[in-house]
Every structure is written in C-alpha cells, then in structure tokens.
Scaffold this motif. Structure first.
Motif, PDB file in Angstrom:
ATOM      1  N   ASP A 151       9.640  15.278 -13.198  1.00  0.00           N
ATOM      2  CA  ASP A 151       8.911  14.002 -13.954  1.00  0.00           C
ATOM      3  C   ASP A 151       9.399  14.312 -15.703  1.00  0.00           C
ATOM      4  O   ASP A 151       9.413  13.368 -16.367  1.00  0.00           O
ATOM      5  N   ARG A 152       9.371  15.500 -16.176  1.00  0.00           N
ATOM      6  CA  ARG A 152       9.922  15.951 -17.582  1.00  0.00           C
ATOM      7  C   ARG A 152      11.155  15.269 -17.664  1.00  0.00           C
ATOM      8  O   ARG A 152      11.289  14.908 -18.659  1.00  0.00           O
ATOM      9  N   LEU A 153      12.213  15.706 -16.789  1.00  0.00           N
ATOM     10  CA  LEU A 153      13.479  15.154 -16.997  1.00  0.00           C
ATOM     11  C   LEU A 153      13.455  13.598 -17.073  1.00  0.00           C
ATOM     12  O   LEU A 153      14.266  12.992 -17.811  1.00  0.00           O
ATOM     13  N   ILE A 154      12.793  13.001 -16.068  1.00  0.00           N
ATOM     14  CA  ILE A 154      12.892  11.564 -16.195  1.00  0.00           C
ATOM     15  C   ILE A 154      12.260  10.831 -17.587  1.00  0.00           C
ATOM     16  O   ILE A 154      12.758   9.906 -17.883  1.00  0.00           O
ATOM     17  N   SER A 155      11.109  11.460 -17.962  1.00  0.00           N
ATOM     18  CA  SER A 155      10.680  11.079 -19.151  1.00  0.00           C
ATOM     19  C   SER A 155      11.584  11.099 -20.278  1.00  0.00           C
ATOM     20  O   SER A 155      11.819  10.299 -21.035  1.00  0.00           O
ATOM     21  N   GLN A 156      12.288  12.373 -20.197  1.00  0.00           N
ATOM     22  CA  GLN A 156      13.367  12.536 -21.308  1.00  0.00           C
ATOM     23  C   GLN A 156      14.449  11.342 -21.133  1.00  0.00           C
ATOM     24  O   GLN A 156      14.977  10.901 -21.978  1.00  0.00           O
ATOM     25  N   ILE A 157      14.852  11.385 -19.972  1.00  0.00           N
ATOM     26  CA  ILE A 157      16.014  10.005 -19.867  1.00  0.00           C
ATOM     27  C   ILE A 157      15.521   8.712 -20.266  1.00  0.00           C
ATOM     28  O   ILE A 157      16.310   7.989 -20.929  1.00  0.00           O
ATOM     29  N   ARG A 158      14.142   8.474 -19.747  1.00  0.00           N
ATOM     30  CA  ARG A 158      13.662   7.071 -20.277  1.00  0.00           C
ATOM     31  C   ARG A 158      13.711   6.793 -21.787  1.00  0.00           C
ATOM     32  O   ARG A 158      13.825   5.843 -22.302  1.00  0.00           O
ATOM     33  N   GLU A 159      13.333   8.329 -22.781  1.00  0.00           N
ATOM     34  CA  GLU A 159      13.359   7.918 -23.741  1.00  0.00           C
ATOM     35  C   GLU A 159      14.570   7.660 -24.453  1.00  0.00           C
ATOM     36  O   GLU A 159      15.132   7.171 -25.634  1.00  0.00           O
ATOM     37  N   ILE A 160      15.974   8.360 -23.807  1.00  0.00           N
ATOM     38  CA  ILE A 160      17.088   7.822 -24.215  1.00  0.00           C
ATOM     39  C   ILE A 160      17.547   6.418 -24.111  1.00  0.00           C
ATOM     40  O   ILE A 160      18.139   5.912 -24.624  1.00  0.00           O
ATOM     41  N   GLN A 161      17.094   6.065 -22.776  1.00  0.00           N
ATOM     42  CA  GLN A 161      17.194   4.669 -22.483  1.00  0.00           C
ATOM     43  C   GLN A 161      16.421   3.587 -22.822  1.00  0.00           C
ATOM     44  O   GLN A 161      16.967   2.121 -23.186  1.00  0.00           O
ATOM     45  N   ARG A 162      15.465   3.780 -23.372  1.00  0.00           N
ATOM     46  CA  ARG A 162      14.415   2.759 -23.796  1.00  0.00           C
ATOM     47  C   ARG A 162      15.145   1.960 -25.082  1.00  0.00           C
ATOM     48  O   ARG A 162      14.633   0.801 -24.878  1.00  0.00           O
ATOM     49  N   PRO A 163      15.436   2.481 -25.913  1.00  0.00           N
ATOM     50  CA  PRO A 163      15.791   1.599 -27.132  1.00  0.00           C
ATOM     51  C   PRO A 163      17.255   0.878 -26.690  1.00  0.00           C
ATOM     52  O   PRO A 163      17.782  -0.083 -27.442  1.00  0.00           O
ATOM     53  N   CYS A 164      17.884   1.190 -25.454  1.00  0.00           N
ATOM     54  CA  CYS A 164      19.232   0.276 -25.150  1.00  0.00           C
ATOM     55  C   CYS A 164      18.973  -0.463 -23.829  1.00  0.00           C
ATOM     56  O   CYS A 164      20.035  -0.900 -23.323  1.00  0.00           O
ATOM     57  N   MET A 165      17.838  -1.095 -23.785  1.00  0.00           N
ATOM     58  CA  MET A 165      17.684  -2.098 -22.594  1.00  0.00           C
ATOM     59  C   MET A 165      17.969  -3.488 -22.828  1.00  0.00           C
ATOM     60  O   MET A 165      18.098  -4.253 -21.809  1.00  0.00           O
TER      61      MET A 165
END
Length: 237
Positions: A151-165
């Motif tokens: 879950d910690r890693l998934i949160s990190q990935i979504r922070e990377i991808q959130r601005p690029c949706m």
C-alpha cells in the motif's frame, strides 16, 4: 495503441526469470538465487518483443522503475533494459524492499507439501488447511505486513501518476519483482484484500499491465487484454 491508452499512465509488473528454486517449487523469499539459463532466455525474449521505442513497454514513457533488491530481480531488470537504445539510463530507478518477495521465514526453501506437513506436526491447521495469503508464514511476514508495504508503494506510484492523468508528461511505472508479491500487488492495486479468492498465474518472465479505467485515478484497473502497437510503429524504431 488507442488515444485513451496514450493518455492514461500504466503500471507494468514483470516477474523475474526462472530460477532453480522456482522450477522445483521451493518457496524463495530472502535467499539470493541466480537465474537459470532458461530464465535468462525468458527475459531476453521479453525484452526483444515488448521493450523499445514504439513497443508495448516504451522506456521513453517510463517515469520510474521499482526493483526488488534480490539478485534474481536485479538481474532480470539489467537484462530487460540491457539494450543501449532502451533509454532506461534516463529513468529513475529505485531498489526497494517494498516490492521484495514475501518473507517466508521458517518456510524458506521448502515446498508447499513440506510446509503443510511441518505445520501439522506442530499441531496447526486442525480445522482448515494452511493458506499463505491468509495465514502468512511462521517466522516471516503476515498478510497485514505485506499489505502495508505494498500500500505504501501504491501510494507512491499514484503520487507520481496523479499529475499526468490527462495527457501530461509520460508517467508509466515498471515493477520488477517476484511471483507471489506481484500477485499481492495486483490485488491491492484493485483494492482487494491479499487473501481475496482470485486465482492468478504469473509465469517467470511474464508481464502484467495495470492502469486506470476511464482515465480516472479513483478507478484502478487491469488490462484483461491489451492491443499491441501497430507493426509499422515498431519498425520505425
């Protein structure tokens, strides 16, 4: 690929190539084992077919790569991105225990039938059979511990991808890791419990593609099937 695919960030999961322990059904967590010759060939084959400019896994679209620190995963990553034209040298790479294989503790190196026998000699599993997804491993990790780090890693990935949706800069992510932990990641990506009944097969050297439905961060999904890039796109590369 479709216009929608071009807009939506993806997460690629790649299992390392075959090892002797995996081949013989031995639980391999913290032990560092080498790839077999077949395992090396599996990775080279995957790299040739799907990695490169205009191909399914286009390094120019990768924002971040997360790799398990275990030797078999590191070697798989090196082989996968070994071509000078892959462009991986320009991508941020993180080696992290968050995507290391499940710590099997006292069951390390054992086969499933050996684990079941061992547990029963200790008076366990009298009412129901052992299920690693639910029961974890003596001396190793529990389901909750595995869930927490994923879950910690998934949160990190979504922070990377959130601005690029919405068609911003490319934000694909690649994970290179292990069979069981990647199947756990798959479940957690979809918001399912690690012990959810979802039968999956992930062969050595195989690749899974995750993304978001309708280009919506709140709707994580997976590709049941994915259209490959047009042949002429690959030929231009």
């Amino acid at each position: 690929m479709s216009d929608q695919d071009a807009l939506t960030p993806r997460v690629f999961l790649m299992r390392h190539g075959e090892t002797e322990w995996a081949k013989s059904g031995r639980y391999t967590g913290t032990t560092d084992v080498e790839l077999t010759l077949e395992g090396t060939a599996q990775v080279f084959s995957a790299a040739r077919m799907v990695v490169g400019a205009g191909k399914l896994l286009d390094p120019s679209r990768l924002a971040h790569i997360f790799v398990s620190p275990r030797k078999r995963a590191r070697k798989t990553f090196e082989l996968l991105m070994s071509s000078p034209s892959s462009g991986a040298a320009n991508c941020k790479v993180t080696y992290t225990e968050d995507i290391a294989e499940w710590d099997y503790g006292n069951y390390e190196g054992l086969r499933e039938e050996e684990i079941r026998t061992l547990r029963k000699t200790r008076g366990l599993d009298q009412e129901r059979e052992w299920d690693i997804w639910r029961d974890g491993c003596e001396g190793g990790e529990s389901m909750q511990q595995v869930s927490n780090r994923l879950d910690r890693l998934i949160s990190q990935i979504r922070e990377i991808q959130r601005p690029c949706m919405n068609g911003g800069k490319p934000a694909d992510v690649l994970l290179v890791a292990h069979g069981l932990i990647l199947r756990c990641f798959f479940k957690r990506w979809l918001g399912l419990s690690v012990d959810s009944r979802l039968s999956m097969i992930l062969a050595p050297g195989a690749i899974v593609v995750l993304s978001y439905k309708k280009n919506n961060m709140s709707e994580p999904a997976f590709h049941v099937g994915i259209a490959l890039p047009f042949a002429e796109e690959s030929e231009k590369a």
